[in-house]
Design a protein around this motif. Structure first.
Motif, mmCIF file in Angstrom:
data_model
loop_
_atom_site.group_PDB
_atom_site.id
_atom_site.type_symbol
_atom_site.label_atom_id
_atom_site.label_comp_id
_atom_site.label_asym_id
_atom_site.label_seq_id
_atom_site.Cartn_x
_atom_site.Cartn_y
_atom_site.Cartn_z
ATOM 1 N N ALA A 302 56.280 40.623 31.900
ATOM 2 C CA ALA A 302 54.877 40.262 31.730
ATOM 3 C C ALA A 302 54.684 39.441 30.465
ATOM 4 O O ALA A 302 53.879 38.501 30.438
ATOM 5 N N ALA A 303 55.423 39.775 29.409
ATOM 6 C CA ALA A 303 55.340 38.987 28.169
ATOM 7 C C ALA A 303 55.845 37.570 28.396
ATOM 8 O O ALA A 303 55.277 36.589 27.896
ATOM 9 N N GLU A 304 56.916 37.441 29.183
ATOM 10 C CA GLU A 304 57.468 36.116 29.472
ATOM 11 C C GLU A 304 56.506 35.303 30.334
ATOM 12 O O GLU A 304 56.373 34.087 30.145
ATOM 13 N N ALA A 305 55.830 35.958 31.272
ATOM 14 C CA ALA A 305 54.832 35.256 32.079
ATOM 15 C C ALA A 305 53.677 34.779 31.208
ATOM 16 O O ALA A 305 53.209 33.640 31.341
ATOM 17 N N ARG A 306 53.232 35.651 30.308
ATOM 18 C CA ARG A 306 52.118 35.272 29.425
ATOM 19 C C ARG A 306 52.500 34.071 28.558
ATOM 20 O O ARG A 306 51.692 33.156 28.354
ATOM 21 N N GLY A 355 45.907 30.504 28.336
ATOM 22 C CA GLY A 355 46.668 29.954 27.224
ATOM 23 C C GLY A 355 47.927 30.772 26.967
ATOM 24 O O GLY A 355 47.933 31.992 27.113
ATOM 25 N N ALA A 356 48.996 30.089 26.607
ATOM 26 C CA ALA A 356 50.273 30.767 26.372
ATOM 27 C C ALA A 356 50.253 31.470 25.024
ATOM 28 O O ALA A 356 49.913 30.867 24.001
ATOM 29 N N VAL A 357 50.593 32.742 25.026
ATOM 30 C CA VAL A 357 50.678 33.537 23.802
ATOM 31 C C VAL A 357 51.997 34.286 23.830
ATOM 32 O O VAL A 357 52.348 34.880 24.845
ATOM 33 N N ALA A 358 52.730 34.258 22.732
ATOM 34 C CA ALA A 358 54.031 34.940 22.733
ATOM 35 C C ALA A 358 54.371 35.464 21.349
ATOM 36 O O ALA A 358 54.339 34.726 20.370
ATOM 37 N N ARG A 359 54.681 36.752 21.282
ATOM 38 C CA ARG A 359 55.297 37.325 20.089
ATOM 39 C C ARG A 359 56.806 37.246 20.317
ATOM 40 O O ARG A 359 57.304 37.595 21.388
ATOM 41 N N THR A 360 57.537 36.785 19.326
ATOM 42 C CA THR A 360 58.973 36.608 19.503
ATOM 43 C C THR A 360 59.727 37.874 19.114
ATOM 44 O O THR A 360 59.240 38.707 18.344
ATOM 45 N N ILE A 361 60.932 37.991 19.652
ATOM 46 C CA ILE A 361 61.773 39.130 19.316
ATOM 47 C C ILE A 361 62.163 39.088 17.844
ATOM 48 O O ILE A 361 62.367 40.143 17.215
ATOM 49 N N GLY A 362 62.231 37.893 17.272
ATOM 50 C CA GLY A 362 62.499 37.786 15.838
ATOM 51 C C GLY A 362 61.409 38.441 15.013
ATOM 52 O O GLY A 362 61.690 39.132 14.014
ATOM 53 N N GLU A 363 60.157 38.236 15.407
ATOM 54 C CA GLU A 363 59.037 38.872 14.696
ATOM 55 C C GLU A 363 59.104 40.392 14.828
ATOM 56 O O GLU A 363 58.795 41.123 13.881
#
Length: 383
Positions: A302-306, A355-363
């Protein structure tokens, strides 16, 4: 810091834990830490993954219910390995026996329990929820709750990937809970990967033209994922609009799911796409992602879709629900196919592109390891 992850459910055969482990091994050293994964396996082995990154397997029995996994059979074996490694911080990444193994270790390093699983939602609430209230189920599973409460008092931190799980654990008396959301692979998923020709081919595989709506469902074929519910919901919504469903996954429920599809040409099950670039194009080319599991600790798909600008249709409980926030999708009543069908139909008709929103695994790892550093510093000052 030398961070040792005692990871009972790591397997080289794939899955969410393996993905998380691989990301930790890649990101941790870049943040200045040494990462060691301590896992059960067929043999004693050290697998180097680059500077300050390695997997150490301890010879262990296969897990009888799923032969892709192993389990730690001897506590002394794990404790001896931790003694030799002399970690600055220890993680237990399973709430089951591993939580007790790590808590029982006599070393003085601080430690965290990382909740990569939500067992009550995945099993007890899902199976017994149609019959009993959650309060009744919790009382019947009081032994597990006491196991969590007792072990949590011996940990410096219990890490949750979503606020719903943290709230339930905190209300259940679990000590030192904290929410640190996970994240996705940086730079991989984007609306720019949308491919109309690919979308048309996937719809053609569902015996539908390009004017139909394309829903995708991604993940392991396991009972807690509720894929029959997803199929039923799409079938119900398809009575009012043309909708194709492409499922990508593998697992022990494959025969059950194929039987549930029952030859419907508009629902197709394919093997997972291992090529990450191709997978990102598939996700971005969908009109919506539908998910059935209310027991997700984060819900990576779901995060990847967002992040791909694709609306999600997800249960209103568990980690998946977080990804529908802010207009990124719709939630439905968990476990309710009719409620899911209404949400799917709305997405199929409106075709929103949030709109695309993504928190990265690095964060995620930056926040996680910063929390560990604060705990370790506090321990040293207290000493």
């Amino acid at each position: 810091m030398r961070i040792v992850d005692v990871c009972a459910f790591y397997t080289p055969h794939g899955g969410g834990v393996r993905t998380y482990v691989e990301q930790k091994l890649a990101v941790g050293p870049k943040l200045g830490h040494e990462i060691v994964i301590l896992a059960p396996g067929d043999r004693d082995e050290v697998i180097e993954r680059g500077p300050n990154a390695r997997i150490i397997t301890l010879k262990s029995p296969r897990f009888p219910l799923d032969r892709k996994y192993w389990y730690f059979a001897e506590s002394a074996q794990v404790h001896d390995a931790l003694d030799q490694l002399r970690p600055d911080f220890v993680e237990a990444t399973s709430p089951w026996r591993t939580a007790s193994l790590v808590a029982d270790w006599h070393g003085d390093a601080p430690r965290s329990l990382v909740m990569h699983a939500d067992p009550l939602s995945a099993y007890a609430y899902r199976i017994l929820g149609p019959i009993f209230s959650r309060q009744t189920i919790d009382r019947q599973f009081s032994i597990f709750w006491e196991h969590l409460r007792r072990n949590s008092r011996r940990y410096d931190m219990v890490v949750c990937a979503n606020a719903d799980l943290e709230r339930r654990l905190r209300e259940g008396g679990v000590h030192a809970t904290a929410t640190i959301p996970m994240g996705i692979e940086a730079g991989r998923f984007s609306p720019t990967h949308r491919d109309e020709a690919l979308r048309a081919r996937m719809l053609a595989a569902c015996d539908l033209g390009p004017d139909a709506a394309l829903m995708v469902a991604l993940g392991r074929l396991a009972p807690e994922k509720r894929w029959p519910l997803v199929i039923d919901a799409v079938n119900a919504a398809s009575r009012h609009a043309q909708i194709g469903l492409v499922m990508l996954g593998e697992g022990r429920e494959q025969r059950t799911i194929l039987k549930h599809i029952a030859g419907n040409p508009h629902v197709r099950l394919f093997a997972p796409e291992r090529d990450r670039e191709a997978f990102a194009r598939i996700v971005a080319s969908a009109d919506g992602l539908v998910h059935g599991c209310e027991a997700e600790t984060y819900c990576m798909t779901a995060a990847e879709a967002r992040a791909s600008g694709v609306p999600v249709v997800v249960p209103d409980a568990g980690g998946a629900a977080d990804h529908a926030a802010g207009g990124a999708g719709l939630t439905y009543t968990a476990g309710d196919a009719a409620s899911a069908a209404k949400a799917i139909l709305q997405i199929a008709r409106d075709r929103p592109r949030p709109g695309a929103v993504a928190r990265t695994i690095g964060e995620h790892f930056e926040d996680l390891f910063a929390s560990y550093a604060m705990i370790a510093t506090g321990r040293r000052r207290a000493a």
